[in-house]
Design a protein around this motif. Sequence first.
Motif, PDB file in Angstrom:
ATOM      1  N   UNK A  36       0.697  -1.088   0.169  1.00 28.35           N
ATOM      2  CA  UNK A  36       0.120   0.048  -0.055  1.00 28.35           C
ATOM      3  C   UNK A  36       0.761   1.168   0.015  1.00 28.35           C
ATOM      4  N   UNK A  37       0.873   2.020  -1.051  1.00 34.59           N
ATOM      5  CA  UNK A  37       1.760   2.946  -1.151  1.00 34.59           C
ATOM      6  C   UNK A  37       1.070   4.385  -1.516  1.00 34.59           C
ATOM      7  N   UNK A  38       0.798   5.132  -0.139  1.00 33.89           N
ATOM      8  CA  UNK A  38       0.254   6.563  -0.287  1.00 33.89           C
ATOM      9  C   UNK A  38       0.926   7.410  -1.418  1.00 33.89           C
ATOM     10  N   UNK A  39       0.200   8.071  -2.126  1.00 37.89           N
ATOM     11  CA  UNK A  39       0.732   8.941  -3.037  1.00 37.89           C
ATOM     12  C   UNK A  39       1.409  10.453  -2.572  1.00 37.89           C
ATOM     13  N   UNK A  57      -0.446   8.332   5.650  1.00 39.56           N
ATOM     14  CA  UNK A  57       0.455   7.156   5.866  1.00 39.56           C
ATOM     15  C   UNK A  57      -0.077   6.537   7.221  1.00 39.56           C
ATOM     16  N   UNK A  58      -0.209   7.278   8.518  1.00 42.38           N
ATOM     17  CA  UNK A  58      -0.493   6.478   9.580  1.00 42.38           C
ATOM     18  C   UNK A  58      -1.791   5.999   9.426  1.00 42.38           C
ATOM     19  N   UNK A  59      -2.879   6.507   8.835  1.00 41.05           N
ATOM     20  CA  UNK A  59      -4.141   5.707   8.338  1.00 41.05           C
ATOM     21  C   UNK A  59      -3.893   4.557   7.849  1.00 41.05           C
ATOM     22  N   UNK A  60      -2.994   4.677   6.666  1.00 40.38           N
ATOM     23  CA  UNK A  60      -2.728   3.436   5.901  1.00 40.38           C
ATOM     24  C   UNK A  60      -2.123   2.308   6.794  1.00 40.38           C
ATOM     25  N   UNK A  61      -1.142   2.815   7.516  1.00 39.00           N
ATOM     26  CA  UNK A  61      -0.458   1.757   8.268  1.00 39.00           C
ATOM     27  C   UNK A  61      -1.628   0.859   9.425  1.00 39.00           C
ATOM     28  N   UNK A  62      -2.429   1.788   9.771  1.00 41.97           N
ATOM     29  CA  UNK A  62      -3.517   1.276  10.744  1.00 41.97           C
ATOM     30  C   UNK A  62      -4.518   0.461  10.080  1.00 41.97           C
ATOM     31  N   UNK A  63      -4.709   0.557   8.919  1.00 46.68           N
ATOM     32  CA  UNK A  63      -5.779  -0.247   8.175  1.00 46.68           C
ATOM     33  C   UNK A  63      -5.360  -1.598   7.732  1.00 46.68           C
ATOM     34  N   UNK A  70       0.024  -7.754   3.663  1.00 45.75           N
ATOM     35  CA  UNK A  70       0.054  -6.335   3.120  1.00 45.75           C
ATOM     36  C   UNK A  70       1.141  -5.686   3.728  1.00 45.75           C
ATOM     37  N   UNK A  71       1.846  -4.769   2.976  1.00 42.77           N
ATOM     38  CA  UNK A  71       3.075  -3.876   3.503  1.00 42.77           C
ATOM     39  C   UNK A  71       2.689  -2.418   3.091  1.00 42.77           C
ATOM     40  N   UNK A  72       3.174  -1.694   4.088  1.00 39.54           N
ATOM     41  CA  UNK A  72       3.186  -0.037   3.847  1.00 39.54           C
ATOM     42  C   UNK A  72       4.457   0.076   3.144  1.00 39.54           C
ATOM     43  N   UNK A  73       4.298   1.262   2.087  1.00 45.43           N
ATOM     44  CA  UNK A  73       5.610   1.644   1.357  1.00 45.43           C
ATOM     45  C   UNK A  73       5.291   3.207   1.394  1.00 45.43           C
ATOM     46  N   UNK A 188     -11.853   0.384  11.852  1.00 44.34           N
ATOM     47  CA  UNK A 188     -12.133   0.982  13.266  1.00 44.34           C
ATOM     48  C   UNK A 188     -10.946   1.944  13.795  1.00 44.34           C
ATOM     49  N   UNK A 189      -9.823   1.327  13.508  1.00 46.09           N
ATOM     50  CA  UNK A 189      -8.443   2.223  14.018  1.00 46.09           C
ATOM     51  C   UNK A 189      -8.522   3.283  13.302  1.00 46.09           C
ATOM     52  N   UNK A 190      -8.819   3.302  11.912  1.00 45.51           N
ATOM     53  CA  UNK A 190      -8.746   4.683  10.932  1.00 45.51           C
ATOM     54  C   UNK A 190      -9.761   5.739  11.545  1.00 45.51           C
ATOM     55  N   UNK A 191     -11.107   5.134  11.786  1.00 44.32           N
ATOM     56  CA  UNK A 191     -12.100   6.078  12.274  1.00 44.32           C
ATOM     57  C   UNK A 191     -11.582   6.719  13.576  1.00 44.32           C
TER      58      UNK A 191
END
Length: 205
Positions: A36-39, A57-63, A70-73, A188-191
Amino acid sequence: MRRIGIMGGTFDPIHNGHIAVGRQAYQEYSLEEVWFMPSGHPPHKRDHAVTDAEDRCEMTKLAIRDYPYFRFSDFEVKRQGNTYTAQTLTLLNEQYPDSRFFFIIGADSLFEIENWYMPERIMAQAVLLVAGRAYSRASRSLDDQILYLRERYHSEIYRLHLEEMDVASVRLRRMAAEGQNLRPYVPTAVWEYIKTHHLYEERQD
Protein backbone atom coordinates in the motif's frame (compact mmCIF):
# COMPACT_ATOMS: atom_id res chain seq x y z
CA MET A 1 10.25 -13.59 -9.69
CA ARG A 2 8.37 -12.29 -6.66
CA ARG A 3 4.80 -11.29 -7.48
CA ILE A 4 4.14 -7.93 -5.79
CA GLY A 5 0.91 -5.98 -5.93
CA ILE A 6 1.00 -2.19 -5.78
CA MET A 7 -2.02 -0.38 -4.33
CA GLY A 8 -1.46 3.29 -4.97
CA GLY A 9 -3.66 6.24 -4.14
CA THR A 10 -3.96 9.24 -1.89
CA PHE A 11 -5.80 7.12 0.72
CA ASP A 12 -7.53 10.26 1.95
CA PRO A 13 -8.89 8.38 3.84
CA ILE A 14 -8.15 4.72 3.18
CA HIS A 15 -11.39 2.71 3.40
CA ASN A 16 -12.80 -0.81 3.37
CA GLY A 17 -13.01 -0.82 -0.41
CA HIS A 18 -9.24 -0.42 -0.69
CA ILE A 19 -8.73 -3.34 1.70
CA ALA A 20 -11.18 -5.56 -0.18
CA VAL A 21 -9.49 -4.87 -3.52
CA GLY A 22 -6.06 -5.57 -2.07
CA ARG A 23 -7.24 -8.88 -0.58
CA GLN A 24 -8.87 -9.95 -3.83
CA ALA A 25 -5.74 -9.17 -5.85
CA TYR A 26 -3.61 -11.13 -3.40
CA GLN A 27 -5.89 -14.16 -3.53
CA GLU A 28 -6.96 -14.17 -7.18
CA TYR A 29 -3.52 -13.63 -8.72
CA SER A 30 -1.36 -15.49 -6.18
CA LEU A 31 0.60 -12.44 -5.11
CA GLU A 32 3.23 -12.75 -2.40
CA GLU A 33 2.57 -9.30 -0.99
CA VAL A 34 0.51 -6.20 -1.68
CA TRP A 35 2.26 -2.89 -1.01
CA PHE A 36 0.00 0.00 0.00
CA MET A 37 1.75 3.07 -1.33
CA PRO A 38 0.23 6.48 -0.49
CA SER A 39 0.95 9.03 -3.20
CA GLY A 40 3.07 12.06 -2.51
CA HIS A 41 1.97 14.94 -4.75
CA PRO A 42 -0.43 13.47 -7.30
CA PRO A 43 -0.78 15.92 -10.21
CA HIS A 44 -4.37 14.82 -10.91
CA LYS A 45 -5.59 15.76 -7.40
CA ARG A 46 -5.19 19.50 -7.69
CA ASP A 47 -8.93 20.12 -7.47
CA HIS A 48 -8.86 19.81 -3.67
CA ALA A 49 -6.43 20.01 -0.79
CA VAL A 50 -4.85 16.65 0.00
CA THR A 51 -4.46 15.77 3.68
CA ASP A 52 -0.93 15.89 5.07
CA ALA A 53 1.11 12.86 4.04
CA GLU A 54 1.92 11.95 7.65
CA ASP A 55 -1.77 11.52 8.49
CA ARG A 56 -2.49 9.55 5.32
CA CYS A 57 0.47 7.26 6.01
CA GLU A 58 -0.59 6.64 9.60
CA MET A 59 -4.15 5.79 8.54
CA THR A 60 -2.79 3.39 5.92
CA LYS A 61 -0.57 1.64 8.46
CA LEU A 62 -3.51 1.26 10.85
CA ALA A 63 -5.78 -0.09 8.13
CA ILE A 64 -3.44 -2.86 6.97
CA ARG A 65 -1.79 -3.88 10.23
CA ASP A 66 -3.87 -7.06 10.67
CA TYR A 67 -2.99 -8.48 7.24
CA PRO A 68 0.38 -10.26 7.17
CA TYR A 69 0.60 -10.08 3.36
CA PHE A 70 0.06 -6.31 3.23
CA ARG A 71 3.03 -3.95 3.46
CA PHE A 72 3.19 -0.20 3.90
CA SER A 73 5.47 1.63 1.47
CA ASP A 74 6.62 5.26 1.66
CA PHE A 75 8.24 4.95 -1.76
CA GLU A 76 6.16 7.80 -3.23
CA VAL A 77 5.59 10.11 -0.27
CA LYS A 78 9.31 10.55 0.33
CA ARG A 79 9.92 11.72 -3.24
CA GLN A 80 9.98 15.43 -4.01
CA GLY A 81 7.63 17.17 -6.44
CA ASN A 82 4.83 15.60 -8.45
CA THR A 83 4.78 11.80 -8.39
CA TYR A 84 3.90 10.05 -11.61
CA THR A 85 3.05 6.36 -11.82
CA ALA A 86 5.32 5.82 -14.82
CA GLN A 87 8.30 7.14 -12.88
CA THR A 88 7.40 5.14 -9.77
CA LEU A 89 7.24 1.88 -11.72
CA THR A 90 10.55 2.62 -13.43
CA LEU A 91 12.24 3.16 -10.07
CA LEU A 92 10.61 0.08 -8.55
CA ASN A 93 11.75 -2.16 -11.39
CA GLU A 94 15.29 -0.79 -11.09
CA GLN A 95 15.38 -1.24 -7.32
CA TYR A 96 13.69 -4.68 -7.25
CA PRO A 97 14.82 -6.52 -10.40
CA ASP A 98 13.73 -9.85 -8.88
CA SER A 99 10.08 -8.76 -8.68
CA ARG A 100 7.16 -8.63 -11.07
CA PHE A 101 4.78 -5.81 -10.24
CA PHE A 102 1.00 -5.91 -10.49
CA PHE A 103 -0.45 -2.38 -10.45
CA ILE A 104 -3.96 -2.42 -8.95
CA ILE A 105 -6.40 0.23 -10.18
CA GLY A 106 -10.10 0.93 -10.51
CA ALA A 107 -12.01 0.81 -13.75
CA ASP A 108 -12.26 4.62 -13.79
CA SER A 109 -8.47 4.83 -13.87
CA LEU A 110 -8.27 2.31 -16.70
CA PHE A 111 -10.55 4.48 -18.82
CA GLU A 112 -8.43 7.55 -18.04
CA ILE A 113 -5.00 5.95 -18.24
CA GLU A 114 -4.19 7.25 -21.72
CA ASN A 115 -4.38 10.76 -20.24
CA TRP A 116 -1.77 9.89 -17.61
CA TYR A 117 1.90 10.71 -17.95
CA MET A 118 3.56 8.18 -20.31
CA PRO A 119 0.85 5.48 -20.23
CA GLU A 120 2.89 3.24 -22.52
CA ARG A 121 5.61 3.07 -19.88
CA ILE A 122 3.10 2.18 -17.18
CA MET A 123 1.68 -0.69 -19.19
CA ALA A 124 5.14 -1.91 -20.22
CA GLN A 125 6.40 -2.12 -16.65
CA ALA A 126 3.55 -3.72 -14.74
CA VAL A 127 0.62 -6.06 -15.11
CA LEU A 128 -2.59 -4.09 -14.55
CA LEU A 129 -5.26 -5.57 -12.28
CA VAL A 130 -8.57 -3.76 -12.60
CA ALA A 131 -11.36 -3.63 -10.04
CA GLY A 132 -14.61 -3.09 -11.89
CA ARG A 133 -16.50 0.00 -10.83
CA ALA A 134 -19.28 1.90 -12.53
CA TYR A 135 -17.95 4.66 -14.77
CA SER A 136 -20.68 6.82 -16.30
CA ARG A 137 -18.44 8.61 -18.81
CA ALA A 138 -17.25 5.41 -20.50
CA SER A 139 -18.16 4.96 -24.16
CA ARG A 140 -17.36 1.24 -24.08
CA SER A 141 -17.57 -1.64 -21.61
CA LEU A 142 -14.72 -2.44 -19.25
CA ASP A 143 -13.97 -5.65 -21.13
CA ASP A 144 -13.79 -3.71 -24.41
CA GLN A 145 -11.46 -1.15 -22.83
CA ILE A 146 -9.18 -3.93 -21.59
CA LEU A 147 -9.10 -5.49 -25.06
CA TYR A 148 -8.40 -2.12 -26.69
CA LEU A 149 -5.46 -1.35 -24.39
CA ARG A 150 -4.05 -4.85 -24.68
CA GLU A 151 -4.00 -4.58 -28.45
CA ARG A 152 -2.71 -1.02 -28.66
CA TYR A 153 0.01 -1.28 -25.99
CA HIS A 154 0.71 -5.03 -26.02
CA SER A 155 -0.03 -4.94 -22.31
CA GLU A 156 -1.16 -7.43 -19.70
CA ILE A 157 -4.44 -6.34 -18.13
CA TYR A 158 -6.78 -8.53 -16.09
CA ARG A 159 -9.96 -8.04 -14.12
CA LEU A 160 -10.40 -8.47 -10.40
CA HIS A 161 -13.61 -10.30 -9.58
CA LEU A 162 -15.22 -8.98 -6.44
CA GLU A 163 -18.48 -7.35 -5.43
CA GLU A 164 -18.47 -3.63 -6.02
CA MET A 165 -18.53 -1.44 -2.92
CA ASP A 166 -20.32 1.89 -2.95
CA VAL A 167 -17.69 3.87 -1.10
CA ALA A 168 -15.34 6.64 -2.21
CA SER A 169 -12.92 8.80 -0.27
CA VAL A 170 -14.47 12.05 -1.52
CA ARG A 171 -17.84 10.99 -0.11
CA LEU A 172 -16.26 10.01 3.21
CA ARG A 173 -14.60 13.41 3.55
CA ARG A 174 -17.94 15.10 3.04
CA MET A 175 -19.62 12.80 5.56
CA ALA A 176 -16.92 13.52 8.15
CA ALA A 177 -17.28 17.26 7.59
CA GLU A 178 -21.01 16.85 8.30
CA GLY A 179 -20.30 14.95 11.52
CA GLN A 180 -21.49 11.59 10.23
CA ASN A 181 -20.17 8.23 11.44
CA LEU A 182 -17.66 6.65 9.04
CA ARG A 183 -17.33 3.38 10.98
CA PRO A 184 -19.32 1.31 8.41
CA TYR A 185 -16.90 2.38 5.67
CA VAL A 186 -13.41 2.46 7.22
CA PRO A 187 -11.47 0.18 9.59
CA THR A 188 -12.15 0.94 13.25
CA ALA A 189 -8.57 2.12 13.89
CA VAL A 190 -8.80 4.54 10.95
CA TRP A 191 -12.06 6.01 12.23
CA GLU A 192 -10.56 6.47 15.69
CA TYR A 193 -7.56 8.23 14.14
CA ILE A 194 -9.81 10.55 12.12
CA LYS A 195 -11.77 11.51 15.23
CA THR A 196 -8.72 11.90 17.46
CA HIS A 197 -6.92 14.14 14.97
CA HIS A 198 -10.07 16.03 13.88
CA LEU A 199 -9.49 15.27 10.21
CA TYR A 200 -11.95 16.46 7.56
CA GLU A 201 -14.04 18.46 10.01
CA GLU A 202 -14.01 21.50 7.75
CA ARG A 203 -13.71 19.69 4.42
CA GLN A 204 -16.51 20.33 1.94
CA ASP A 205 -14.96 19.08 -1.33
